[in-house]
Design an enzyme around this catalytic site. Structure first.
Site, mmCIF file in Angstrom:
data_model
loop_
_atom_site.group_PDB
_atom_site.id
_atom_site.type_symbol
_atom_site.label_atom_id
_atom_site.label_comp_id
_atom_site.label_asym_id
_atom_site.label_seq_id
_atom_site.Cartn_x
_atom_site.Cartn_y
_atom_site.Cartn_z
ATOM 1 N N HIS A 245 0.840 -1.191 0.000
ATOM 2 C CA HIS A 245 0.000 0.000 0.000
ATOM 3 C C HIS A 245 0.880 1.248 0.000
ATOM 4 O O HIS A 245 1.813 1.358 0.799
ATOM 5 C CB HIS A 245 -0.918 0.022 1.217
ATOM 6 C CG HIS A 245 -1.769 1.250 1.278
ATOM 7 N ND1 HIS A 245 -2.799 1.473 0.390
ATOM 8 C CD2 HIS A 245 -1.719 2.337 2.084
ATOM 9 C CE1 HIS A 245 -3.356 2.644 0.670
ATOM 10 N NE2 HIS A 245 -2.722 3.187 1.681
ATOM 11 N N SER A 246 0.575 2.188 -0.904
ATOM 12 C CA SER A 246 1.264 3.466 -1.016
ATOM 13 C C SER A 246 2.753 3.240 -1.284
ATOM 14 O O SER A 246 3.088 2.603 -2.274
ATOM 15 C CB SER A 246 0.997 4.308 0.239
ATOM 16 O OG SER A 246 1.360 5.646 0.039
ATOM 17 N N LEU A 247 3.637 3.726 -0.419
ATOM 18 C CA LEU A 247 5.061 3.449 -0.630
ATOM 19 C C LEU A 247 5.317 1.943 -0.615
ATOM 20 O O LEU A 247 6.165 1.438 -1.343
ATOM 21 C CB LEU A 247 5.926 4.137 0.432
ATOM 22 C CG LEU A 247 7.425 3.859 0.333
ATOM 23 C CD1 LEU A 247 7.989 4.376 -0.988
ATOM 24 C CD2 LEU A 247 8.170 4.464 1.505
ATOM 25 N N SER B 2 -2.196 -0.927 -3.787
ATOM 26 C CA SER B 2 -3.247 0.061 -3.553
ATOM 27 C C SER B 2 -2.607 1.372 -3.134
ATOM 28 O O SER B 2 -1.449 1.403 -2.707
ATOM 29 C CB SER B 2 -4.222 -0.422 -2.466
ATOM 30 O OG SER B 2 -3.575 -0.481 -1.209
#
Length: 154
Positions: A92-94, A119
């Site tokens: 998720h993200s980074l 995501s």
């Protein structure tokens, strides 16, 4: 949670006979514990392992990574110690970027990459949405901006 080599991977519910290992990579600043409850939702054929980087949770006393390449190399060394079998990633993200890098590493090895789930992140190289300075907007204008950009909730 049991630890795997290099203290990078946490396994909340060991499933040594699992068919697939799902490696979950949290967003920047988060730790492995955010995925702890996921194990109970997965079938017995999937063992969840969550990445725990230095500078997070019980590794808070360790210096966090400040460079991509040493972090990437350390993650890949930890992946080398996984039991045999297919591997899938969620980030998720980074964590999505870290998962992508790790998935590429697994795919280039003799291991089977089952799937990559991401995501909270645009695909690398894809143009991100233009950033808007919303600090001067009224509440109504801010809600209008959110509705136009992200749709309504409800």
């Amino acid at each position: 949670m049991s630890d795997l080599p290099e203290t990078m991977l946490r396994c909340p519910v060991p499933r040594p006979m699992a068919h697939t290992r799902l490696i979950c990579v949290p967003h920047a600043g988060a730790g492995a514990s955010i995925y702890q409850k996921w194990s109970s939702q997965l079938p017995e054929t999937i063992e969840l392992l969550a990445l725990q980087l230095p500078g997070r949770e019980e590794r808070l006393a360790e210096n966090p990574f400040t460079n991509w390449h040493p972090m990437q190399e350390s993650v890949c060394r930890a992946l080398d110690h996984l039991p045999p079998g297919p591997v899938a990633f969620f980030g998720h993200s980074l964590g999505a970027l870290i998962a992508l890098s790790a998935a590429r590493y697994i795919a280039a090895s003799s291991r089977r990459l089952q799937h990559l789930f991401v995501s909270g992140r645009h695909w690398p190289g894809e143009q991100a949405e233009e950033k808007i300075d919303s600090s001067h907007l009224s509440d109504d204008e801010l809600l209008e901006l959110f509705t136009a950009r992200y749709g309504t909730q409800g």
